[in-house]
Design a protein around this motif. Structure first.
Motif, PDB file in Angstrom:
ATOM      1  N   ASN A   1       2.004   4.900   3.267  1.00  0.00           N
ATOM      2  CA  ASN A   1       1.319   3.782   2.601  1.00  0.00           C
ATOM      3  C   ASN A   1       2.273   2.937   1.761  1.00  0.00           C
ATOM      4  O   ASN A   1       2.009   2.618   0.603  1.00  0.00           O
ATOM      5  CB  ASN A   1       0.188   4.312   1.709  1.00  0.00           C
ATOM      6  CG  ASN A   1      -0.794   5.166   2.480  1.00  0.00           C
ATOM      7  OD1 ASN A   1      -0.845   6.379   2.280  1.00  0.00           O
ATOM      8  ND2 ASN A   1      -1.562   4.570   3.372  1.00  0.00           N
TER       9      ASN A   1
ATOM     10  N   ASP B   1       3.198  -4.408   3.725  1.00  0.00           N
ATOM     11  CA  ASP B   1       1.859  -4.133   3.197  1.00  0.00           C
ATOM     12  C   ASP B   1       1.249  -2.872   3.811  1.00  0.00           C
ATOM     13  O   ASP B   1       0.829  -2.875   4.970  1.00  0.00           O
ATOM     14  CB  ASP B   1       0.961  -5.348   3.476  1.00  0.00           C
ATOM     15  CG  ASP B   1      -0.395  -5.257   2.785  1.00  0.00           C
ATOM     16  OD1 ASP B   1      -0.621  -4.307   2.018  1.00  0.00           O
ATOM     17  OD2 ASP B   1      -1.228  -6.146   3.027  1.00  0.00           O
ATOM     18  N   ASP B   2       1.254  -1.781   3.042  1.00  0.00           N
ATOM     19  CA  ASP B   2       0.564  -0.539   3.400  1.00  0.00           C
ATOM     20  C   ASP B   2       0.969  -0.015   4.779  1.00  0.00           C
ATOM     21  O   ASP B   2       0.131   0.214   5.646  1.00  0.00           O
ATOM     22  CB  ASP B   2      -0.952  -0.752   3.337  1.00  0.00           C
ATOM     23  CG  ASP B   2      -1.726   0.564   3.341  1.00  0.00           C
ATOM     24  OD1 ASP B   2      -1.177   1.579   2.884  1.00  0.00           O
ATOM     25  OD2 ASP B   2      -2.879   0.570   3.819  1.00  0.00           O
TER      26      ASP B   2
ATOM     27  N   ARG C   1      -0.486 -12.997   3.065  1.00  0.00           N
ATOM     28  CA  ARG C   1       0.413 -12.067   2.379  1.00  0.00           C
ATOM     29  C   ARG C   1       0.479 -12.319   0.877  1.00  0.00           C
ATOM     30  O   ARG C   1       1.190 -11.619   0.156  1.00  0.00           O
ATOM     31  CB  ARG C   1       1.823 -12.171   2.985  1.00  0.00           C
ATOM     32  CG  ARG C   1       1.832 -11.812   4.446  1.00  0.00           C
ATOM     33  CD  ARG C   1       3.140 -12.113   5.119  1.00  0.00           C
ATOM     34  NE  ARG C   1       4.157 -11.086   4.883  1.00  0.00           N
ATOM     35  CZ  ARG C   1       5.335 -11.065   5.483  1.00  0.00           C
ATOM     36  NH1 ARG C   1       5.631 -12.010   6.364  1.00  0.00           N
ATOM     37  NH2 ARG C   1       6.206 -10.110   5.228  1.00  0.00           N
TER      38      ARG C   1
ATOM     39  N   ASN D   1       3.494 -10.177  -0.380  1.00  0.00           N
ATOM     40  CA  ASN D   1       3.568  -8.838   0.184  1.00  0.00           C
ATOM     41  C   ASN D   1       4.515  -8.825   1.385  1.00  0.00           C
ATOM     42  O   ASN D   1       4.115  -9.154   2.499  1.00  0.00           O
ATOM     43  CB  ASN D   1       2.172  -8.370   0.604  1.00  0.00           C
ATOM     44  CG  ASN D   1       1.238  -8.231  -0.586  1.00  0.00           C
ATOM     45  OD1 ASN D   1       1.525  -7.491  -1.512  1.00  0.00           O
ATOM     46  ND2 ASN D   1       0.136  -8.959  -0.567  1.00  0.00           N
TER      47      ASN D   1
ATOM     48  N   LYS E   1       2.538  -6.220   8.001  1.00  0.00           N
ATOM     49  CA  LYS E   1       1.713  -5.069   8.372  1.00  0.00           C
ATOM     50  C   LYS E   1       2.215  -4.447   9.677  1.00  0.00           C
ATOM     51  O   LYS E   1       2.820  -5.128  10.501  1.00  0.00           O
ATOM     52  CB  LYS E   1       0.251  -5.483   8.531  1.00  0.00           C
ATOM     53  CG  LYS E   1      -0.437  -5.864   7.220  1.00  0.00           C
ATOM     54  CD  LYS E   1      -1.905  -6.185   7.445  1.00  0.00           C
ATOM     55  CE  LYS E   1      -2.636  -6.439   6.140  1.00  0.00           C
ATOM     56  NZ  LYS E   1      -2.763  -5.193   5.324  1.00  0.00           N
TER      57      LYS E   1
ATOM     58  N   SER F   1       4.322  -0.244   0.444  1.00  0.00           N
ATOM     59  CA  SER F   1       4.225  -1.695   0.269  1.00  0.00           C
ATOM     60  C   SER F   1       5.397  -2.176  -0.573  1.00  0.00           C
ATOM     61  O   SER F   1       5.910  -1.443  -1.425  1.00  0.00           O
ATOM     62  CB  SER F   1       2.919  -2.084  -0.424  1.00  0.00           C
ATOM     63  OG  SER F   1       1.793  -1.761   0.374  1.00  0.00           O
ATOM     64  N   LYS F   2       5.826  -3.400  -0.320  1.00  0.00           N
ATOM     65  CA  LYS F   2       6.849  -4.039  -1.144  1.00  0.00           C
ATOM     66  C   LYS F   2       6.356  -5.419  -1.524  1.00  0.00           C
ATOM     67  O   LYS F   2       6.101  -6.262  -0.660  1.00  0.00           O
ATOM     68  CB  LYS F   2       8.178  -4.152  -0.392  1.00  0.00           C
ATOM     69  CG  LYS F   2       9.304  -4.715  -1.253  1.00  0.00           C
ATOM     70  CD  LYS F   2       9.620  -3.806  -2.430  1.00  0.00           C
ATOM     71  CE  LYS F   2      10.726  -4.363  -3.326  1.00  0.00           C
ATOM     72  NZ  LYS F   2      11.019  -3.487  -4.464  1.00  0.00           N
ATOM     73  N   LYS F   3       6.208  -5.619  -2.832  1.00  0.00           N
ATOM     74  CA  LYS F   3       5.660  -6.883  -3.340  1.00  0.00           C
ATOM     75  C   LYS F   3       6.715  -7.589  -4.176  1.00  0.00           C
ATOM     76  O   LYS F   3       7.400  -6.975  -4.995  1.00  0.00           O
ATOM     77  CB  LYS F   3       4.417  -6.592  -4.182  1.00  0.00           C
ATOM     78  CG  LYS F   3       3.663  -7.807  -4.670  1.00  0.00           C
ATOM     79  CD  LYS F   3       2.379  -7.408  -5.399  1.00  0.00           C
ATOM     80  CE  LYS F   3       1.352  -6.841  -4.465  1.00  0.00           C
ATOM     81  NZ  LYS F   3       0.030  -6.646  -5.110  1.00  0.00           N
TER      82      LYS F   3
END
Length: 262
Positions: free
Chosen positions: A9, A41-42, A260, A38, A220, A11-13
């Protein structure tokens, strides 16, 4: 089969700003300026020892961000990545100091990889020979072409014999002879049960070299599975995308970018 890399899971924001003023305002009044993006994302996937996994997607899909997180260059914002064994990243210019010569970069990078002086002295002739740089090895890296930098970075990194290897477009530059030699070396890693993540726009290389493919779209994970199965769908997507007009391609990118945000 033993798990080598488990992406859970992840994510990189990033925060995006249109100006320095916006960035300063967001620093003083968090959330009042700028917007989130994002990059990944997950995403969840598992790589087993000996897996060779291609990461594909159009520009900006998040594949380099994911590979950098797997390589440990950048941390995830959320989620976790569990790795079994040493990991090395090969990317154009990765870790090379432009002010140092090629020879000095060999010593510098090998020291960063934890090698002692004796091991560096033993490995240096092999690295120099593999790089095919000749007398350019004594010149500052800032004088190198992107292909020469890639050759040097690849030659140094594969000398480490890592358990997990992340290759990000490092074979997209340079001559075909060196590319073939590099692929041969990666096949040696593959036969020795190493785990490899391979980022490339060269779909021929992906299909020839990788057992599995992870297709990223808009940050994604769109599909992950056997190469033949994923690439059949991905190539259909690419063919459709290329047939779109420039205006339609731009509309697709804008819509994807909007999804995103947040």
């Amino acid at each position: 089969m033993k798990e080598a890399v488990v992406v859970k899971n992840v994510s990189k924001k990033y925060r995006m700003y249109r100006s320095k003023k916006e960035q300063l305002k967001d620093l003083l009044l968090p959330g009042k300026a700028g917007k989130n993006f994002n990059a990944v994302d997950d995403v969840s996937l598992t790589a087993y020892e000996g897996d060779v996994i291609g990461l594909v997607g159009i520009n900006g899909s998040g594949k380099s961000t994911l590979s950098n997180m797997i390589g440990g260059i950048v941390p995830p914002t959320t989620g976790e990545i569990i790795k079994t064994g040493d990991t090395h990243v090969i990317a154009i210019n990765a870790g090379l100091n432009n002010e140092l010569t090629g020879m000095e970069n060999i010593e510098f990078k090998c020291l960063l990889m934890g090698f002692n002086k004796a091991k560096i002295e033993r490995l240096t002739p092999e690295i120099v020979a593999f790089s095919e740089l000749g007398d350019f090895i004594y010149q500052p890296v800032k004088k190198y072409s992107s292909g020469m930098k890639s050759k040097l970075g690849f030659a140094i990194s594969v000398s480490a014999d890592p358990d997990i290897l992340v290759i990000d477009e490092a074979l997209s530059v340079g001559d075909q002879t060196f590319t073939n030699k590099s692929l041969d070396r990666m096949n040696e890693f593959k036969e020795n049960g190493k785990t490899i993540f391979f980022v490339s726009h060269n779909l021929g290389q992906i299909k020839k070299f990788c057992q599995k493919v992870a297709w990223l779209e808009g940050g994604k994970l769109k599909k992950y599975g056997p190469t033949e199965e994923v690439m059949e769908e991905y190539e259909k997507f690419i063919d459709h995308y290329k047939k779109l007009s420039k205006k339609e391609q731009e509309a697709f990118r804008v819509e994807t970018a909007k999804r995103r945000e947040g």
